[in-house]
Each structure stands twice: as C-alpha cells, then as structure tokens.
Enzyme design. Structure first.
Site, PDB file in Angstrom:
ATOM      1  N   LYS A   1     -37.191 -14.334 -31.457  1.00  0.00           N
ATOM      2  CA  LYS A   1     -36.152 -13.405 -31.921  1.00  0.00           C
ATOM      3  C   LYS A   1     -35.253 -14.055 -32.981  1.00  0.00           C
ATOM      4  O   LYS A   1     -34.920 -13.426 -33.976  1.00  0.00           O
ATOM      5  CB  LYS A   1     -35.270 -12.929 -30.747  1.00  0.00           C
ATOM      6  CG  LYS A   1     -36.025 -12.136 -29.689  1.00  0.00           C
ATOM      7  CD  LYS A   1     -35.085 -11.508 -28.680  1.00  0.00           C
ATOM      8  CE  LYS A   1     -34.354 -12.501 -27.803  1.00  0.00           C
ATOM      9  NZ  LYS A   1     -35.191 -13.238 -26.853  1.00  0.00           N
TER      10      LYS A   1
ATOM     11  N   ARG B   1     -29.203  -6.721 -22.683  1.00  0.00           N
ATOM     12  CA  ARG B   1     -30.151  -7.362 -21.768  1.00  0.00           C
ATOM     13  C   ARG B   1     -30.186  -6.652 -20.416  1.00  0.00           C
ATOM     14  O   ARG B   1     -30.940  -7.078 -19.545  1.00  0.00           O
ATOM     15  CB  ARG B   1     -29.731  -8.808 -21.558  1.00  0.00           C
ATOM     16  CG  ARG B   1     -30.492  -9.815 -22.412  1.00  0.00           C
ATOM     17  CD  ARG B   1     -30.002 -11.166 -21.988  1.00  0.00           C
ATOM     18  NE  ARG B   1     -30.787 -12.313 -22.243  1.00  0.00           N
ATOM     19  CZ  ARG B   1     -30.645 -13.118 -23.283  1.00  0.00           C
ATOM     20  NH1 ARG B   1     -29.833 -12.826 -24.253  1.00  0.00           N
ATOM     21  NH2 ARG B   1     -31.330 -14.223 -23.353  1.00  0.00           N
TER      22      ARG B   1
ATOM     23  N   ARG C   1     -39.150 -26.384 -27.860  1.00  0.00           N
ATOM     24  CA  ARG C   1     -37.856 -26.170 -28.512  1.00  0.00           C
ATOM     25  C   ARG C   1     -36.789 -27.060 -27.870  1.00  0.00           C
ATOM     26  O   ARG C   1     -35.912 -27.568 -28.555  1.00  0.00           O
ATOM     27  CB  ARG C   1     -37.467 -24.688 -28.382  1.00  0.00           C
ATOM     28  CG  ARG C   1     -36.183 -24.343 -29.087  1.00  0.00           C
ATOM     29  CD  ARG C   1     -35.976 -22.853 -29.156  1.00  0.00           C
ATOM     30  NE  ARG C   1     -35.332 -22.321 -27.975  1.00  0.00           N
ATOM     31  CZ  ARG C   1     -35.079 -21.014 -27.778  1.00  0.00           C
ATOM     32  NH1 ARG C   1     -35.449 -20.124 -28.659  1.00  0.00           N
ATOM     33  NH2 ARG C   1     -34.475 -20.600 -26.698  1.00  0.00           N
TER      34      ARG C   1
ATOM     35  N   ARG D   1     -30.804 -27.941 -26.079  1.00  0.00           N
ATOM     36  CA  ARG D   1     -30.261 -26.940 -25.157  1.00  0.00           C
ATOM     37  C   ARG D   1     -30.688 -27.248 -23.729  1.00  0.00           C
ATOM     38  O   ARG D   1     -31.872 -27.373 -23.449  1.00  0.00           O
ATOM     39  CB  ARG D   1     -30.753 -25.538 -25.564  1.00  0.00           C
ATOM     40  CG  ARG D   1     -29.900 -24.886 -26.619  1.00  0.00           C
ATOM     41  CD  ARG D   1     -30.446 -23.553 -27.026  1.00  0.00           C
ATOM     42  NE  ARG D   1     -30.564 -22.593 -25.937  1.00  0.00           N
ATOM     43  CZ  ARG D   1     -30.870 -21.323 -26.108  1.00  0.00           C
ATOM     44  NH1 ARG D   1     -31.089 -20.857 -27.328  1.00  0.00           N
ATOM     45  NH2 ARG D   1     -30.956 -20.503 -25.086  1.00  0.00           N
TER      46      ARG D   1
ATOM     47  N   ARG E   1     -35.002 -17.974 -16.407  1.00  0.00           N
ATOM     48  CA  ARG E   1     -34.678 -17.108 -17.551  1.00  0.00           C
ATOM     49  C   ARG E   1     -35.757 -16.040 -17.733  1.00  0.00           C
ATOM     50  O   ARG E   1     -35.450 -14.885 -18.023  1.00  0.00           O
ATOM     51  CB  ARG E   1     -34.508 -17.958 -18.816  1.00  0.00           C
ATOM     52  CG  ARG E   1     -33.243 -18.806 -18.738  1.00  0.00           C
ATOM     53  CD  ARG E   1     -33.226 -19.876 -19.806  1.00  0.00           C
ATOM     54  NE  ARG E   1     -33.198 -19.327 -21.140  1.00  0.00           N
ATOM     55  CZ  ARG E   1     -33.634 -19.984 -22.209  1.00  0.00           C
ATOM     56  NH1 ARG E   1     -34.166 -21.194 -22.091  1.00  0.00           N
ATOM     57  NH2 ARG E   1     -33.545 -19.430 -23.395  1.00  0.00           N
TER      58      ARG E   1
HETATM   59  P1  AMP Z   1     -30.157 -16.637 -25.583  1.00  0.00           P
HETATM   60  O1  AMP Z   1     -29.681 -17.590 -26.619  1.00  0.00           O
HETATM   61  O2  AMP Z   1     -30.161 -15.216 -26.062  1.00  0.00           O
HETATM   62  O3  AMP Z   1     -31.468 -17.043 -24.967  1.00  0.00           O
HETATM   63  O4  AMP Z   1     -29.081 -16.681 -24.397  1.00  0.00           O
HETATM   64  C1  AMP Z   1     -28.837 -17.877 -23.661  1.00  0.00           C
HETATM   65  C2  AMP Z   1     -28.126 -17.531 -22.355  1.00  0.00           C
HETATM   66  O5  AMP Z   1     -26.869 -16.855 -22.654  1.00  0.00           O
HETATM   67  C3  AMP Z   1     -28.856 -16.558 -21.437  1.00  0.00           C
HETATM   68  O6  AMP Z   1     -29.787 -17.228 -20.598  1.00  0.00           O
HETATM   69  C4  AMP Z   1     -27.702 -15.946 -20.642  1.00  0.00           C
HETATM   70  O7  AMP Z   1     -27.226 -16.846 -19.652  1.00  0.00           O
HETATM   71  C5  AMP Z   1     -26.614 -15.824 -21.705  1.00  0.00           C
HETATM   72  N1  AMP Z   1     -26.672 -14.524 -22.416  1.00  0.00           N
HETATM   73  C6  AMP Z   1     -26.923 -14.319 -23.747  1.00  0.00           C
HETATM   74  N2  AMP Z   1     -26.902 -13.004 -24.064  1.00  0.00           N
HETATM   75  C7  AMP Z   1     -26.634 -12.352 -22.898  1.00  0.00           C
HETATM   76  C8  AMP Z   1     -26.508 -10.976 -22.545  1.00  0.00           C
HETATM   77  N3  AMP Z   1     -26.665  -9.994 -23.460  1.00  0.00           N
HETATM   78  N4  AMP Z   1     -26.220 -10.679 -21.252  1.00  0.00           N
HETATM   79  C9  AMP Z   1     -26.056 -11.635 -20.321  1.00  0.00           C
HETATM   80  N5  AMP Z   1     -26.189 -12.953 -20.571  1.00  0.00           N
HETATM   81  C10 AMP Z   1     -26.475 -13.318 -21.852  1.00  0.00           C
END
Ligand code: AMP
Length: 189
Positions: free
Chosen positions: A14, A89, A128, A134, A146
């Site tokens: 993404k 999400r 990654r 991370r 996740r």
């Molecule tokens: P990402 O970078 O999108 O993979 O997000 C990393 C982490 O941030 C996720 O595993 C969640 O813990 C949190 N997170 C990001 N976006 C959301 C969302 N829309 N709703 C809930 N948690 C989120």
C-alpha cells in the site's frame, strides 16, 4: 474530488503504490499508521498509548483514528482528493469516513484492494523489518497478530464497499509498475 481507499493486508504494498498514485493524481496521502508513528516520535500522550497496541500488532481504538482523519480533512480543505492508506480498518471507521466526506459534499470513489497471500506477506514483512527498524515488522508472532487483526476486523470491509459497488481487487504480486498500471486503469475507467 478523487477519494481513493487503498486496501490490503500489511505488506501488500500500500505504501509503495500510494506514493506513485499521489504523484500521478496529486492527492493528499493520509496514512493513519504514519500519523501514529509521528505521534510516537513526538512522544505525545496519544502516541505513547498507541505504541503499546501497535507494538503488539493490534488495532488502536476507532475513535482515535477517526479523530485524526477528521482533523486532517479539515487541514486540507483545498485538496484535489485523498488517498486513504491503512484507513478505514473496521466497519465503524468506514461508516465514519462516509459521514465525514458527506459533510464535505464528497465521497469515496473506490476501494482499490491489493491482493497478496499470507505466506508472501509474512516473507515481505520480515524482510522489511530488517530495514525499517519497525518493531511490529521484526517478529513473526506480531506479524501473525497483524494479519489476524486484518482478517477478523478489516477484511469485512470488502463487503461494505462491494455493497456500494466500489470494491476493485488487483493482484498485488508482480512488478511495482505492472501493479501500478492495473490501479491506474481502474481509476481512469
Ligand atoms: P500500518 O502502518 O498501516 O501497518 O499501521 C501500523 C499499526 O498502526 C497497526 O498495526 C495498528 O496498530 C495501527 N493502526 C494504523 N492505522 C489504523 C487504523 N485505521 N485503525 C486502527 N489501528 C491502526
């Protein structure tokens, strides 16, 4: 306004495809993951709370991310459109987004879903993790959390957008440019 929701499990690509879409269509990129990581970096109260959940690979509460997106929409009133990356999400987040956009006389044009199988995702995320540093990318059991959160809470959004006639799936395995071309042909249709 061109409002796109980019959908797909963690590691589907993404972030990579967002960058290319933003450049081509001049959209404002709204990634809740990036915003949350910014809060952690600045050691805000919100960031410190969110960090515990993010490090465990579970979602932060809906009201937190909905509030963040509401603020960003306000801050970018003259945008040509938005690309929502990692948001919504959950169904509650999707409903809130529809309301926020309706309040601005606009709506989601389409959900573009990058489809990649679980085995390939785990491989990509572990790879990654070596570069990104991370915490949530470097441990296989957190990665599985996740992906489980995605399958339980996020995958149902496919039905939400299908019911609105807005869901479009794209094969997320292949070259970055080929995947980008598939996305563009859907957007330009
Ligand atoms: P990402 O970078 O999108 O993979 O997000 C990393 C982490 O941030 C996720 O595993 C969640 O813990 C949190 N997170 C990001 N976006 C959301 C969302 N829309 N709703 C809930 N948690 C989120």
């Amino acid at each position: 306004m061109l409002n796109l929701v980019l959908f797909g499990p963690p590691g589907a690509g993404k972030g990579t495809q967002s960058e290319k879409l933003i450049a081509k269509y001049q959209l404002v990129h709204l990634s809740t993951g990036d915003i949350l990581r910014g809060e952690i970096k600045n050691q805000t109260t919100l960031g410190l709370e969110a960090k515990k959940l993010m490090d465990a690979g579970v979602l932060v509460p809906d009201e937190v991310v909905i509030g963040m997106i509401g603020n960003k929409l306000e801050e970018n009133k003259s945008a040509k459109g938005f690309i929502f990356d990692g948001f919504p999400r959950t169904t509650a987040q999707a409903e809130a987004l529809d309301k926020l956009l309706a309040g601005k006389n606009t709506s989601v044009k389409m959900m573009l879903a990058l489809e990649v199988d679980n085995e390939e995702l785990t491989k990509r995320l572990l790879l990654r993790g070596k570069d990104s540093g991370r915490a949530d990318d470097s441990n296989e059991s957190i990665i599985r959390n996740r992906i489980n959160e995605y399958n339980n809470k996020t995958a149902p959004l496919k039905d939400y957008y299908t019911a609105q006639g807005k869901f479009h799936g794209v094969n997320g395995i292949g070259s970055i440019d080929d995947i980008f071309a598939s996305l563009c042909s859907l957007i330009d249709k």
